[in-house]
Design a protein around this motif. Structure first.
Motif, PDB file in Angstrom:
ATOM      1  N   LEU A  66       0.832  -1.200   0.000  1.00 12.33           N
ATOM      2  CA  LEU A  66       0.000   0.000   0.000  1.00 12.33           C
ATOM      3  C   LEU A  66       0.866   1.249   0.000  1.00 12.33           C
ATOM      4  CD1 LEU A  66      -2.672  -1.085   2.599  1.00 12.33           C
ATOM      5  CD2 LEU A  66      -2.869  -1.075   0.131  1.00 12.33           C
ATOM      6  N   ARG A  67       0.480   2.196  -0.845  1.00  8.00           N
ATOM      7  CA  ARG A  67       1.158   3.488  -0.913  1.00  8.00           C
ATOM      8  C   ARG A  67       0.088   4.565  -1.018  1.00  8.00           C
ATOM      9  NH1 ARG A  67       4.583   0.149  -3.798  1.00  8.00           N
ATOM     10  NH2 ARG A  67       6.733   0.206  -3.105  1.00  8.00           N
ATOM     11  N   SER A  68       0.352   5.673  -0.398  1.00  8.71           N
ATOM     12  CA  SER A  68      -0.584   6.782  -0.450  1.00  8.71           C
ATOM     13  C   SER A  68      -0.496   7.473  -1.804  1.00  8.71           C
ATOM     14  CB  SER A  68      -0.259   7.781   0.662  1.00  8.71           C
ATOM     15  OG  SER A  68      -1.115   8.889   0.583  1.00  8.71           O
ATOM     16  N   GLU A  69      -1.650   7.913  -2.313  1.00  7.29           N
ATOM     17  CA  GLU A  69      -1.676   8.645  -3.577  1.00  7.29           C
ATOM     18  C   GLU A  69      -1.411  10.125  -3.364  1.00  7.29           C
ATOM     19  OE1 GLU A  69      -5.013   7.763  -6.148  1.00  7.29           O
ATOM     20  OE2 GLU A  69      -5.239   5.827  -5.169  1.00  7.29           O
ATOM     21  N   ILE A  70      -1.491  10.575  -2.107  1.00  5.31           N
ATOM     22  CA  ILE A  70      -1.222  11.972  -1.786  1.00  5.31           C
ATOM     23  C   ILE A  70      -0.207  12.023  -0.659  1.00  5.31           C
ATOM     24  CG2 ILE A  70      -3.486  12.806  -2.531  1.00  5.31           C
ATOM     25  CD1 ILE A  70      -4.297  12.850   0.432  1.00  5.31           C
ATOM     26  N   TYR A  99      -7.793  19.179   3.512  1.00  2.41           N
ATOM     27  CA  TYR A  99      -8.736  18.628   2.541  1.00  2.41           C
ATOM     28  C   TYR A  99     -10.188  18.843   2.981  1.00  2.41           C
ATOM     29  CZ  TYR A  99      -4.510  16.615   0.631  1.00  2.41           C
ATOM     30  OH  TYR A  99      -3.260  16.459   0.103  1.00  2.41           O
ATOM     31  N   ARG A 154     -10.196  14.194  -3.086  1.00  2.00           N
ATOM     32  CA  ARG A 154      -8.926  14.419  -2.387  1.00  2.00           C
ATOM     33  C   ARG A 154      -9.045  14.053  -0.908  1.00  2.00           C
ATOM     34  NH1 ARG A 154      -7.409  20.176  -5.062  1.00  2.00           N
ATOM     35  NH2 ARG A 154      -6.441  19.370  -6.942  1.00  2.00           N
ATOM     36  N   LYS A 157      -8.867  10.356  -0.290  1.00  6.97           N
ATOM     37  CA  LYS A 157      -7.527   9.773  -0.438  1.00  6.97           C
ATOM     38  C   LYS A 157      -6.707   9.884   0.843  1.00  6.97           C
ATOM     39  CE  LYS A 157      -7.283  10.137  -5.406  1.00  6.97           C
ATOM     40  NZ  LYS A 157      -7.427   8.726  -5.668  1.00  6.97           N
ATOM     41  N   THR A 158      -7.216  10.604   1.845  1.00  7.13           N
ATOM     42  CA  THR A 158      -6.509  10.662   3.127  1.00  7.13           C
ATOM     43  C   THR A 158      -6.769   9.410   3.956  1.00  7.13           C
ATOM     44  OG1 THR A 158      -8.317  11.815   4.269  1.00  7.13           O
ATOM     45  CG2 THR A 158      -6.634  13.178   3.188  1.00  7.13           C
ATOM     46  N   ILE A 160      -6.691   5.351   3.760  1.00  3.53           N
ATOM     47  CA  ILE A 160      -6.241   4.190   2.990  1.00  3.53           C
ATOM     48  C   ILE A 160      -6.905   2.960   3.606  1.00  3.53           C
ATOM     49  CG2 ILE A 160      -4.255   2.829   2.256  1.00  3.53           C
ATOM     50  CD1 ILE A 160      -2.603   5.443   2.624  1.00  3.53           C
TER      51      ILE A 160
END
Length: 180
Positions: A66-70, A99, A154, A157-158, A160
Motif C-alpha cells: 500500500l502506498r498513499s496517492e497523496i 482537505y 482528495r 484519499k486521506t 487508505i
C-alpha cells in the motif's frame, strides 16, 4: 566255531549304533540349549512427534504493497501487524484538515453558484438578462459541482483502506511520519 558266530555280531553292533545317531546308550537323552541373554524394559506411553524439514518459499494468493496517492502526515494506523483485516477496513489515515477545508470551500462556492444560477434563470424568464448570462450561471453551477467532487475525492484519499480481506503484514511507518 565260536569265531564264526561272533563275526556277524560285530557287524551288527556298529549298524545299530549308526541308526541311533551314533551315540552310546548312556548319552542318548535330549541336550539342553545354552541360556540366551535377554534385555527387558518398562514401556512408557509417549506422543509420537513427526517432523519434516524442508527448504522452500511461500507466496500468498493475493498481496499488495500500500502506498498513499497523496502526501501528508500519518495520524492513525487502524490495524496491528499480523491481524486479520476485512475489505474496506481503515488501515491508515493521513491528516485531512486541509482537505476538509477544501470540501467546505467547494460547498460554499457551489451554494453561491446555485443561487446565482436560480437568479439568472428567473431574470432570464422575465427578460432582464441575456441568454449568455444564464448560460454562464449554468456553467458556474457545473464548475461548482465538479470542484466539490474533486475536493471530496482528495479528502477520500486521506484514508487508505484494505482492498480485500486478508492478514496484514509488516508496516514500516508510524503515526507522525510524513508520507510522500
Amino acid at each position: 566255531m565260536t569265531a564264526a558266530k561272533t563275526w556277524p555280531g560285530l557287524i551288527l553292533i556298529p549298524c545299530l549304533l549308526a541308526a541311533c545317531g551314533g551315540q552310546p546308550a548312556e548319552s542318548a537323552g535330549p541336550r539342553a540349549a545354552p541360556p540366551v541373554p535377554v534385555e527387558t524394559r518398562t514401556l512408557v506411553a509417549e506422543p509420537l512427534l513427526r517432523q519434516l524439514e524442508a527448504v522452500g518459499s511461500l507466496r500468498s494468493e493475493e498481496s499488495v504493497t500500500l502506498r498513499s496517492e497523496i502526501a501528508g502526515r500519518l495520524v492513525r494506523i487502524g490495524f496491528r501487524e499480523g491481524q486479520a483485516v476485512n475489505a474496506g477496513q481503515l488501515l491508515f489515515a493521513l491528516d485531512d484538515s486541509v482537505y476538509r477545508a477544501e470540501v467546505e470551500q467547494a460547498r460554499a462556492n457551489l451554494g453561491l453558484a446555485r443561487r446565482n444560477h436560480d437568479r439568472a434563470v428567473e431574470l432570464y424568464e422575465r427578460k432582464l438578462v441575456s441568454q449568455a448570462d444564464r448560460d454562464t450561471a449554468a456553467a458556474n453551477l457545473d464548475l461548482g459541482r465538479a470542484a466539490l467532487s474533486l475536493a471530496e475525492a482528495r479528502l477520500a484519499k486521506t484514508r487508505i483502506t484494505a482492498p480485500f480481506g486478508a492478514q496484514a503484514g509488516l508496516r514500516t511507518v508510524s503515526p507522525g511520519d510524513y508520507i510522500a
